[in-house]
Design a protein around this motif. Sequence first.
Motif, PDB file in Angstrom:
ATOM      1  N   ARG A  75       6.928  -7.189 -10.289  1.00 46.17           N
ATOM      2  CA  ARG A  75       6.872  -8.180  -9.210  1.00 46.17           C
ATOM      3  C   ARG A  75       6.623  -7.487  -7.864  1.00 46.17           C
ATOM      4  O   ARG A  75       5.823  -7.936  -7.052  1.00 46.17           O
ATOM      5  CB  ARG A  75       8.182  -8.968  -9.182  1.00 46.17           C
ATOM      6  CG  ARG A  75       8.179 -10.144  -8.282  1.00 46.17           C
ATOM      7  CD  ARG A  75       9.414 -11.012  -8.415  1.00 46.17           C
ATOM      8  NE  ARG A  75      10.643 -10.224  -8.656  1.00 46.17           N
ATOM      9  CZ  ARG A  75      11.415 -10.358  -9.708  1.00 46.17           C
ATOM     10  NH1 ARG A  75      11.149 -11.247 -10.634  1.00 46.17           N
ATOM     11  NH2 ARG A  75      12.500  -9.624  -9.831  1.00 46.17           N
ATOM     12  N   TRP A  76       7.309  -6.346  -7.626  1.00 50.98           N
ATOM     13  CA  TRP A  76       7.115  -5.601  -6.389  1.00 50.98           C
ATOM     14  C   TRP A  76       5.682  -5.096  -6.287  1.00 50.98           C
ATOM     15  O   TRP A  76       5.057  -5.191  -5.229  1.00 50.98           O
ATOM     16  CB  TRP A  76       8.089  -4.423  -6.351  1.00 50.98           C
ATOM     17  CG  TRP A  76       7.870  -3.516  -5.181  1.00 50.98           C
ATOM     18  CD1 TRP A  76       8.258  -3.729  -3.904  1.00 50.98           C
ATOM     19  CD2 TRP A  76       7.187  -2.257  -5.185  1.00 50.98           C
ATOM     20  NE1 TRP A  76       7.866  -2.667  -3.113  1.00 50.98           N
ATOM     21  CE2 TRP A  76       7.202  -1.759  -3.884  1.00 50.98           C
ATOM     22  CE3 TRP A  76       6.570  -1.519  -6.195  1.00 50.98           C
ATOM     23  CZ2 TRP A  76       6.635  -0.538  -3.559  1.00 50.98           C
ATOM     24  CZ3 TRP A  76       5.996  -0.310  -5.859  1.00 50.98           C
ATOM     25  CH2 TRP A  76       6.030   0.170  -4.551  1.00 50.98           C
ATOM     26  N   ARG A  78       3.009  -6.358  -7.796  1.00 51.80           N
ATOM     27  CA  ARG A  78       2.108  -7.496  -7.631  1.00 51.80           C
ATOM     28  C   ARG A  78       2.125  -8.005  -6.200  1.00 51.80           C
ATOM     29  O   ARG A  78       1.080  -8.297  -5.614  1.00 51.80           O
ATOM     30  CB  ARG A  78       2.517  -8.605  -8.588  1.00 51.80           C
ATOM     31  CG  ARG A  78       1.568  -9.789  -8.580  1.00 51.80           C
ATOM     32  CD  ARG A  78       2.071 -10.928  -9.414  1.00 51.80           C
ATOM     33  NE  ARG A  78       3.303 -11.443  -8.830  1.00 51.80           N
ATOM     34  CZ  ARG A  78       4.400 -11.736  -9.507  1.00 51.80           C
ATOM     35  NH1 ARG A  78       4.450 -11.571 -10.799  1.00 51.80           N
ATOM     36  NH2 ARG A  78       5.475 -12.187  -8.886  1.00 51.80           N
ATOM     37  N   ASP A  79       3.290  -8.097  -5.574  1.00 54.92           N
ATOM     38  CA  ASP A  79       3.398  -8.597  -4.217  1.00 54.92           C
ATOM     39  C   ASP A  79       2.851  -7.597  -3.209  1.00 54.92           C
ATOM     40  O   ASP A  79       2.417  -7.982  -2.122  1.00 54.92           O
ATOM     41  CB  ASP A  79       4.855  -8.912  -3.872  1.00 54.92           C
ATOM     42  CG  ASP A  79       5.382 -10.090  -4.674  1.00 54.92           C
ATOM     43  OD1 ASP A  79       4.549 -10.837  -5.245  1.00 54.92           O
ATOM     44  OD2 ASP A  79       6.620 -10.243  -4.743  1.00 54.92           O
ATOM     45  N   ARG A  80       2.875  -6.333  -3.557  1.00 53.87           N
ATOM     46  CA  ARG A  80       2.364  -5.295  -2.673  1.00 53.87           C
ATOM     47  C   ARG A  80       0.838  -5.330  -2.579  1.00 53.87           C
ATOM     48  O   ARG A  80       0.266  -4.964  -1.550  1.00 53.87           O
ATOM     49  CB  ARG A  80       2.812  -3.935  -3.223  1.00 53.87           C
ATOM     50  CG  ARG A  80       2.770  -2.856  -2.210  1.00 53.87           C
ATOM     51  CD  ARG A  80       3.403  -1.595  -2.783  1.00 53.87           C
ATOM     52  NE  ARG A  80       2.549  -0.501  -2.400  1.00 53.87           N
ATOM     53  CZ  ARG A  80       1.915   0.288  -3.232  1.00 53.87           C
ATOM     54  NH1 ARG A  80       2.056   0.152  -4.508  1.00 53.87           N
ATOM     55  NH2 ARG A  80       1.145   1.246  -2.787  1.00 53.87           N
ATOM     56  N   SER A  81       0.201  -5.764  -3.618  1.00 56.39           N
ATOM     57  CA  SER A  81      -1.274  -5.764  -3.658  1.00 56.39           C
ATOM     58  C   SER A  81      -1.862  -6.857  -2.822  1.00 56.39           C
ATOM     59  O   SER A  81      -1.392  -7.874  -2.578  1.00 56.39           O
ATOM     60  CB  SER A  81      -1.761  -5.930  -5.088  1.00 56.39           C
ATOM     61  OG  SER A  81      -1.337  -4.839  -5.862  1.00 56.39           O
TER      62      SER A  81
END
Length: 81
Positions: A75-76, A78-81
Amino acid sequence: MRATDDGRRSLVTASFPWRRSTHRAAHLLLALALGAFLYSPLRTVPTAVLAVQAVGFPLLALSGLLLWRGPRLRRWYRDRS
């Protein structure tokens, strides 16, 4: 192979539940092998002890961490991208 939106072909990846259950099974098998090693005569063989200390236990620990915190890491990422 499956076509993507832009027409390129990509390999179909396994679904998340299937990957997680396979990962869990591999983790349990490795834990079972480690337990069998601890209660077998192999624990007195220096080469076997080194192999377990250098490869087996670190893989088991990493596998456990990924099972525990894997969804949060994905999740981290994915959200970073």
